[in-house]
Write a protein that holds these residues in place. Structure first.
Motif, PDB file in Angstrom:
ATOM      1  N   GLY A  21      53.698 -40.221  33.414  1.00 39.09           N
ATOM      2  CA  GLY A  21      52.553 -39.529  33.995  1.00 39.09           C
ATOM      3  C   GLY A  21      51.260 -40.278  33.756  1.00 39.09           C
ATOM      4  N   THR A  22      51.119 -40.837  32.559  1.00 38.70           N
ATOM      5  CA  THR A  22      49.933 -41.615  32.223  1.00 38.70           C
ATOM      6  C   THR A  22      49.772 -42.805  33.158  1.00 38.70           C
ATOM      7  N   ILE A  23      50.857 -43.552  33.352  1.00 39.54           N
ATOM      8  CA  ILE A  23      50.822 -44.716  34.238  1.00 39.54           C
ATOM      9  C   ILE A  23      50.514 -44.297  35.677  1.00 39.54           C
ATOM     10  N   GLY A  24      51.163 -43.216  36.135  1.00 46.61           N
ATOM     11  CA  GLY A  24      50.946 -42.752  37.502  1.00 46.61           C
ATOM     12  C   GLY A  24      49.502 -42.380  37.779  1.00 46.61           C
ATOM     13  N   PHE A  25      48.892 -41.596  36.889  1.00 46.65           N
ATOM     14  CA  PHE A  25      47.493 -41.199  37.079  1.00 46.65           C
ATOM     15  C   PHE A  25      46.558 -42.408  37.016  1.00 46.65           C
ATOM     16  N   THR A  26      46.831 -43.326  36.110  1.00 45.68           N
ATOM     17  CA  THR A  26      45.970 -44.496  35.963  1.00 45.68           C
ATOM     18  C   THR A  26      45.990 -45.373  37.209  1.00 45.68           C
ATOM     19  N   VAL A  27      47.178 -45.607  37.753  1.00 45.03           N
ATOM     20  CA  VAL A  27      47.286 -46.414  38.971  1.00 45.03           C
ATOM     21  C   VAL A  27      46.659 -45.685  40.152  1.00 45.03           C
TER      22      VAL A  27
END
Length: 440
Positions: free
Chosen positions: A332-338
């Motif tokens: 989730g962290t990676i998804g929101f950041t991208v």
């Protein structure tokens, strides 16, 4: 003789894992799809305000902050009535109490069609939170009556698949209603959406009274042999869970419960940040039509439903909980950041939001295998309600904060970075939780 009866008869003289698995399949198909249907309707009525915003904010001149506060204030009412609602369900029974919840929230949800001022919007959202309080933790509690801790992650994951299912079908449905019914009988499209999507809640609430059973002993569709098998499984819970089954006062003094509340707060921040603002996130990539926004918004939920069930099955099979929560939280962290850095690219944004949805929506069902590993009975009723109510305060904070940041920065990026940070916090907190406490 049905296929089930024939299979069951084969195990009468040789009881064991196969017979037990067969009984649990029977329980699963009787109660879980129905509860999932209830939650699809519940979640749709809870978050369809995010879709209504696409027209409602302009028609009523609501700012992003007003909308964010209204979306979040639902959880203040939810917080206040969560614990008493769950205790009442434990005392009165799931059948009547879940029916009461669904019927009252359906009526209140339809009344949003007549909102004209921010104050009316805030009051109705608050009352909707009061009405719906206890449904989700009540179902989690209800499932503990039927399934032991080592079977729960997969079951809760299937039940919570209702969240992405509501997005898969609800977002396109909301977009279609808002486009197709706009102007009918003098109502705007968003007004029709609130009315039409409230009707199933009332009808299913009535059906709940006729269909649902309060517990194993009251289930007429189970044989005495099956009831005993299930009761023995529940009675064979880990010793620590049995010790806490009747210690209600100890729940409030147990530091593990407050630690669980912190973890859940972090995960719920991501969940409601995504579900309330998904249509706005998609619109910010340049998509204009409400039906097209609805169809594109459904894609991340399709990915999420696959991820939820894969992780849930793996967690139960391996009886491991922590890394099955840490990995999706970091996804989730990676998804929101991208997604925050790709607002101008629709394709990349949808891919990133799909990763984010798979992560944050997987965290919630797997999380509940943690506290229910050491809580049971009245302690579970109170503990689940307290953790859920505190965690769901993030449902107030997250939408309001994103709305405020959008007004302040005229961008969705800052809000996504905040959601990513909350998921990192949750992942670290899970990592610090002792494995011996939850890996069962």
């Amino acid at each position: 003789m049905t296929a089930y009866d024939a299979a069951a008869a084969a195990y009468v003289d040789a009881p064991g894992k196969a017979e037990l698995d067969l009984t649990y399949r029977k329980v699963f198909w009787r109660i879980v799809p129905f509860l999932m249907l209830c939650y699809v309707v519940a979640y749709l009525d809870r978050v369809n305000v995010g879709f209504a915003k696409l027209q409602m904010s302009q028609d009523l001149a609501f700012s992003e902050t007003v909308f964010g506060l209204g979306a979040g204030i639902f959880f203040l009412g939810y917080f206040l009535f969560e614990l008493p609602s769950n205790m009442l369900m434990h005392r009165l029974g799931a059948r009547i109490w879940i029916a009461r919840i669904m019927i009252t929230w359906g009526i209140l949800s339809a009344m949003f069609a007549f909102v004209t001022t921010p104050t009316q919007f805030y009051v109705l959202r608050f009352l909707l939170g009061l009405a719906e309080a206890g449904f989700y933790p009540g179902v989690i509690l209800y499932l503990t009556y039927w399934f032991p801790s080592h079977r729960r992650a997969k079951i809760i994951a299937v039940f919570m698949s209702a969240i992405p299912v509501s997005g898969i079908f609800g977002n396109p449905l909301s977009g279609w209603i808002m486009e197709s019914f706009h102007g009918g009988a003098g109502f705007h499209g968003w007004q029709w959406m609130f009315v039409l999507e409230a009707i199933p809640a009332v009808l299913i609430g009535i059906a709940t009274i006729l269909y649902l059973d309060n517990n194993i002993r009251s289930a007429k569709w189970l044989t005495e042999r099956e009831k005993q098998l299930l009761a023995d499984e529940i009675a064979a819970q880990p010793q620590e869970q049995q010790k806490n089954a009747h210690s209600l006062r100890a729940v409030f003094r147990d530091p593990r419960m407050w630690w669980m509340s912190l973890i859940y707060f972090a995960f719920v921040s991501g969940q409601y940040g995504l579900t309330f603002w998904m249509p706005t996130f998609v619109k910010s990539t340049g998509i204009k039509g409400t039906l097209e926004i609805g169809l594109l918004s459904a894609i991340p939920f399709v990915v999420a439903i696959v991820a939820m069930n894969l992780f849930g099955h793996s967690a139960d099979k391996r009886r491991e909980r922590r890394w099955h929560l840490i990995v999706p939280a970091l996804m989730g962290t990676i998804g929101f950041t991208v997604a925050a850095s790709a607002a101008g690219n629709t394709t990349l944004s949808i891919v990133a939001l799909s990763v984010a949805a798979a992560g944050v929506l997987t965290c919630a069902p797997l999380f509940w295998s943690l506290p229910t590993a050491f809580l049971a009975g009245s302690a579970a009723a109170a503990g689940i309600a307290i953790i859920n109510s505190i965690g769901n305060l993030a449902g107030f904070a997250s939408p309001y904060l994103i709305g405020y940041l959008r007004d302040a920065t005229n961008s969705t990026a800052s809000g996504m970075y905040v959601l990513a940070g909350m998921l990192v916090l949750g992942a670290v907190a899970v990592w610090l939780t002792p494995a011996r406490l939850v890996n069962r």
